[in-house]
Design an enzyme around this catalytic site. Structure first.
Site, short mmCIF file in Angstrom:
data_model
loop_
_atom_site.label_atom_id
_atom_site.label_comp_id
_atom_site.label_asym_id
_atom_site.label_seq_id
_atom_site.Cartn_x
_atom_site.Cartn_y
_atom_site.Cartn_z
N HIS A 127 42.05 57.29 51.45
CA HIS A 127 42.64 55.96 51.29
C HIS A 127 41.79 55.16 50.32
O HIS A 127 40.56 55.16 50.43
CB HIS A 127 42.71 55.26 52.65
CG HIS A 127 43.36 53.91 52.57
ND1 HIS A 127 44.72 53.76 52.39
CD2 HIS A 127 42.83 52.67 52.57
CE1 HIS A 127 45.00 52.46 52.31
NE2 HIS A 127 43.87 51.78 52.43
N ASN A 166 42.82 62.27 55.58
CA ASN A 166 43.53 61.42 54.63
C ASN A 166 42.50 60.76 53.72
O ASN A 166 41.37 60.50 54.15
CB ASN A 166 44.32 60.33 55.38
CG ASN A 166 45.09 59.44 54.43
OD1 ASN A 166 45.71 59.91 53.46
ND2 ASN A 166 45.08 58.13 54.69
N LEU A 214 53.34 59.69 59.26
CA LEU A 214 53.58 60.85 60.13
C LEU A 214 53.63 60.41 61.59
O LEU A 214 52.86 59.55 62.02
CB LEU A 214 52.47 61.88 59.91
CG LEU A 214 52.50 62.52 58.51
CD1 LEU A 214 51.20 63.23 58.20
CD2 LEU A 214 53.67 63.49 58.38
N MET A 216 53.09 59.98 50.79
CA MET A 216 53.57 58.62 51.01
C MET A 216 54.52 58.48 52.18
O MET A 216 55.31 57.54 52.22
CB MET A 216 54.22 58.09 49.72
CG MET A 216 53.29 58.05 48.53
SD MET A 216 51.79 57.06 48.84
CE MET A 216 52.48 55.42 48.71
N ARG A 217 54.45 59.38 53.16
CA ARG A 217 55.26 59.23 54.37
C ARG A 217 54.33 59.02 55.55
O ARG A 217 53.28 59.68 55.65
CB ARG A 217 56.08 60.50 54.66
CG ARG A 217 56.99 60.95 53.55
CD ARG A 217 58.07 59.98 53.20
NE ARG A 217 58.97 59.62 54.29
CZ ARG A 217 59.90 58.69 54.22
NH1 ARG A 217 60.04 57.97 53.12
NH2 ARG A 217 60.68 58.43 55.25
N GLU A 275 37.11 58.83 44.47
CA GLU A 275 37.96 59.62 45.36
C GLU A 275 37.82 61.11 45.05
O GLU A 275 37.76 61.95 45.94
CB GLU A 275 39.44 59.20 45.21
CG GLU A 275 39.73 57.80 45.67
CD GLU A 275 41.22 57.47 45.60
OE1 GLU A 275 42.05 58.35 45.90
OE2 GLU A 275 41.55 56.33 45.23
C1 GRF Z 1 45.12 57.76 45.78
O1 GRF Z 1 44.61 56.53 45.37
C2 GRF Z 1 44.90 57.98 47.25
O2 GRF Z 1 43.74 57.40 47.72
C3 GRF Z 1 46.10 57.29 47.85
O3 GRF Z 1 47.15 57.55 46.97
C4 GRF Z 1 46.64 57.81 45.67
C5 GRF Z 1 47.14 59.16 45.27
O4 GRF Z 1 46.77 59.52 43.97
N1 GRF Z 1 46.31 57.72 49.21
P1 GRF Z 1 46.88 61.04 43.52
O5 GRF Z 1 48.33 61.45 43.76
O6 GRF Z 1 45.92 61.84 44.32
O7 GRF Z 1 46.54 61.02 42.04
#
Ligand code: GRF
Length: 213
Positions: A108, A106, A92, A89-90, A173
């Site tokens: 998303h 990454n 870069l 959550m930073r 994901e």
């Molecule tokens: C995920 O939805 C990812 O796509 C986003 O942040 C969330 C992280 O979830 N960037 P986790 O920590 O992988 O469970």
């Protein structure tokens, strides 16, 4: 290929990558998991999987450059050759992103370039889109931008809440990130004019449609 995985929280995408790496036929192995938050639940998951972990807290540094230099040093020391941002959550900075150019991914939770940034599922529902999804892309300095490797789409249902949509997207994901890492590890990704071209791809190249649709 050795993976350096950066997390800030729950770490479910990291777990999906570690599970994939546990298969002897998977062409990548985890070198290091780094969290910038000491309480990230994902750290415990990584330790339980016997993967080396580091906690590098951004608040402990005077500036972003110092924090990112520490990240870079730890990644290099681990022998990582691909960095996977997994809920990190930073933002870069340019120097770090340039250093790992075409060697950093990454994930998303939207079909980029729609809905960059936070709160993607609420925004997708409010926009009334019929398809939501997730994207794995190579990282460039601008937030949530860079050549797209893979995307997976899921339907948005009339009674979806941000939480129910997030759950459906998250399942995708967890399939998508290992698939993208495999492509990188197999050396099948080339970037031409800032688009990712995947060697040997058959239809649907780079597009996964959820089997649950
Ligand atoms: C995920 O939805 C990812 O796509 C986003 O942040 C969330 C992280 O979830 N960037 P986790 O920590 O992988 O469970």
């Amino acid at each position: 290929m050795r993976l350096g995985i950066l997390i800030s929280g729950r770490g479910s995408n990291m777990r999906a990558l570690l599970r994939a790496c546990a298969d002897p036929n998977f062409p990548a192995t985890p070198a290091l998991v780094i969290s910038n938050e000491p309480d990230a639940a994902g750290l415990e998951t990584a330790r339980a999987a016997r993967v080396p972990t580091r906690t590098i807290v951004h608040r402990d540094f005077q500036d972003r450059e110092g924090f990112e230099a520490a990240l870079d040093e730890a990644l290099r020391a681990s022998g990582a050759d691909l960095v996977c941002l997994a809920g990190f959550m930073r933002l870069l900075g340019d120097a770090f992103v340039t250093r790992w150019h075409d060697r950093m991914l990454n994930i998303h939770p939207s079909l980029l370039p729609a809905f960059k940034g936070l709160d993607t599922h609420r925004r997708a529902i409010e926009a009334g889109v019929r398809l939501a999804g997730c994207t794995v892309h190579l990282v460039r300095p601008a937030m949530d931008s860079g050549p797209i490797l893979l995307q997976a789409a899921v339907p948005v249902l009339d009674d979806d809440t941000p939480a129910s949509l997030a759950e459906r997207v998250l399942a995708e994901e967890h399939r998508l990130y290992p698939a993208a890492v495999r492509l990188m590890a197999e050396g099948r990704v080339r970037v031409i004019d800032e688009r990712a071209v995947i060697a040997g791809a058959t239809w649907p190249s780079g597009a996964l449609i959820s089997p649950s649709t």
